[in-house]
Design an enzyme around this catalytic site. Structure first.
Site, PDB file in Angstrom:
ATOM      1  N   HIS A 146       4.050   1.351   2.199  1.00  0.00           N
ATOM      2  CA  HIS A 146       5.227   0.664   1.647  1.00  0.00           C
ATOM      3  C   HIS A 146       5.859   1.511   0.522  1.00  0.00           C
ATOM      4  CE1 HIS A 146       2.784  -2.975   2.995  1.00  0.00           C
ATOM      5  NE2 HIS A 146       3.909  -3.144   3.647  1.00  0.00           N
TER       6      HIS A 146
ATOM      7  N   HIS B  35       0.863  -1.185   0.000  1.00  0.00           N
ATOM      8  CA  HIS B  35       0.000   0.000   0.000  1.00  0.00           C
ATOM      9  C   HIS B  35       0.902   1.240   0.000  1.00  0.00           C
ATOM     10  CE1 HIS B  35       1.061   0.191   4.228  1.00  0.00           C
ATOM     11  NE2 HIS B  35       0.593  -1.039   4.405  1.00  0.00           N
TER      12      HIS B  35
HETATM   13  P1  AMP Z   1       5.025  -4.978   6.591  1.00  0.00           P
HETATM   14  O1  AMP Z   1       4.774  -5.385   5.187  1.00  0.00           O
HETATM   15  O2  AMP Z   1       3.776  -4.694   7.373  1.00  0.00           O
HETATM   16  O3  AMP Z   1       6.001  -5.890   7.299  1.00  0.00           O
HETATM   17  O4  AMP Z   1       5.755  -3.581   6.514  1.00  0.00           O
HETATM   18  C1  AMP Z   1       6.955  -3.420   5.804  1.00  0.00           C
HETATM   19  C2  AMP Z   1       7.536  -2.072   6.131  1.00  0.00           C
HETATM   20  O5  AMP Z   1       6.608  -1.054   5.758  1.00  0.00           O
HETATM   21  C3  AMP Z   1       7.800  -1.903   7.639  1.00  0.00           C
HETATM   22  O6  AMP Z   1       9.019  -1.217   7.807  1.00  0.00           O
HETATM   23  C4  AMP Z   1       6.622  -1.069   8.079  1.00  0.00           C
HETATM   24  O7  AMP Z   1       6.886  -0.290   9.228  1.00  0.00           O
HETATM   25  C5  AMP Z   1       6.404  -0.202   6.859  1.00  0.00           C
HETATM   26  N1  AMP Z   1       5.028   0.316   6.861  1.00  0.00           N
HETATM   27  C6  AMP Z   1       3.881  -0.396   6.917  1.00  0.00           C
HETATM   28  N2  AMP Z   1       2.822   0.432   6.960  1.00  0.00           N
HETATM   29  C7  AMP Z   1       3.320   1.699   6.934  1.00  0.00           C
HETATM   30  C8  AMP Z   1       2.736   2.999   6.962  1.00  0.00           C
HETATM   31  N3  AMP Z   1       1.428   3.183   7.045  1.00  0.00           N
HETATM   32  N4  AMP Z   1       3.568   4.064   6.926  1.00  0.00           N
HETATM   33  C9  AMP Z   1       4.912   3.907   6.865  1.00  0.00           C
HETATM   34  N5  AMP Z   1       5.527   2.714   6.835  1.00  0.00           N
HETATM   35  C10 AMP Z   1       4.742   1.622   6.869  1.00  0.00           C
END
Ligand code: AMP
Length: 282
Positions: A37, A34
């Site tokens: 990311h 999203h």
């Molecule tokens: P995930 O796929 O949930 O493991 O997230 C991958 C990376 O994207 C991690 O470093 C998360 O902290 C970052 N991330 C996920 N959602 C957000 C968001 N809304 N804003 C900023 N970074 C995000």
């Protein structure tokens, strides 16, 4: 864009691309991509000559098998979205077996207590799983910079500790939380919420805003009590924690030191979807 599914293939591509010694950036994700990311990938592509994005739902960081099973998964859609927005990415989408060689086990790390608070207290072994996958990916890819969202603020602090423990020459870059227009923090798990639930989920952000407004005028225990009462009134929610803590040590605040930074953190189930969020208070 190059897509690699094996460690060997990835190493070969990196070797070819790195002959001229470009600055390599890395953005680890679990897919269901999203705008949150994409903001990390944008920061990485702005800073670095070459960027690896991994899409891997890491089984060892899930303490709850149902959460792992229901985690949104659509790699084809993710790759299409990346292709539309970025050039020159290397996307790494390995299978669990490719990463774990048939032994789905997490290593144990001493994160000096950072891992026992908040998320760690509610998700048994979660940060050992996070450390295990990141150690594997960092040592395979060897980026100069790796990008993480403040959405998972505790994870960001733990990753900084991980590279210190392992003595890896990787700069960890924290990126701001990307929110929907309503204020709801973007999350892959939001895909499991309907429109009504998304509106309800705003309680997390509202409680953080309330804490920010009251911080410094009311004491932390009273703010926490108010937020807990607000969540109790909502039958669809189960609050795991609401914490006001030092932004670096993550220790719950007792008395405010004007030289320190503080944040409020919240984690709650809305139905069976677990949501987290946090905000800087000063
Ligand atoms: P995930 O796929 O949930 O493991 O997230 C991958 C990376 O994207 C991690 O470093 C998360 O902290 C970052 N991330 C996920 N959602 C957000 C968001 N809304 N804003 C900023 N970074 C995000």
């Amino acid at each position: 864009m190059i897509i690699e599914t094996t460690r060997k293939g990835l190493l070969k591509t990196l070797k070819q691309k790195q002959d001229t010694g470009p600055k390599l950036g890395f953005v680890p994700t679990m897919g269901a991509l999203h705008k949150g990311h994409f903001s990390l990938i944008k920061a990485a592509t702005t800073d670095c000559d070459l960027v690896v994005v991994s899409i891997f739902i890491n089984p060892t960081q899930f303490d709850n098998p149902a959460d792992l099973e229901k985690y949104p998964n659509n790699v084809k859609k993710d790759i299409d979205a990346l292709q539309h927005q970025f050039n020159n990415l290397i996307v790494f989408t390995p299978s669990p077996n490719e990463i774990y060689d048939g032994r789905l086990e997490a290593k144990h790390y001493d994160f000096e207590g950072l891992d026992r608070k908040m998320e760690g207290a509610f998700r048994d072994g979660h940060f050992d799983g996070v450390g295990t996958i990141l150690e594997k990916l960092f040592t395979l890819i060897k980026p100069q910079k790796a990008y993480f969202g403040e959405k998972d603020y505790q994870q960001l602090q733990i990753v900084k500790k991980l590279v210190r423990i392992l003595d890896l020459p990787i700069e960890i870059v924290g990126c701001p939380i990307n929110r929907e227009e309503t204020g709801l923090a973007r999350s892959s798990r939001n895909k499991r919420l309907n429109t009504q639930e998304k509106e309800k989920a705003l309680l997390l952000y509202k409680s953080l805003l309330q804490a920010k407004q009251e911080f410094g005028t009311k004491n932390a225990a009273d703010i926490i009590e108010e937020v807990e009462a607000a969540f109790k009134k909502e039958v669809d929610f189960k609050l795991d924690y609401f914490s006001i803590a030092d932004a670096e040590t993550l220790e719950p605040v007792k008395t405010i030191d004007n030289n320190r930074k503080y944040r409020a953190f919240v984690a709650a189930f809305l139905g069976d979807v677990r949501l987290i969020d946090n905000i800087a208070l000063n």
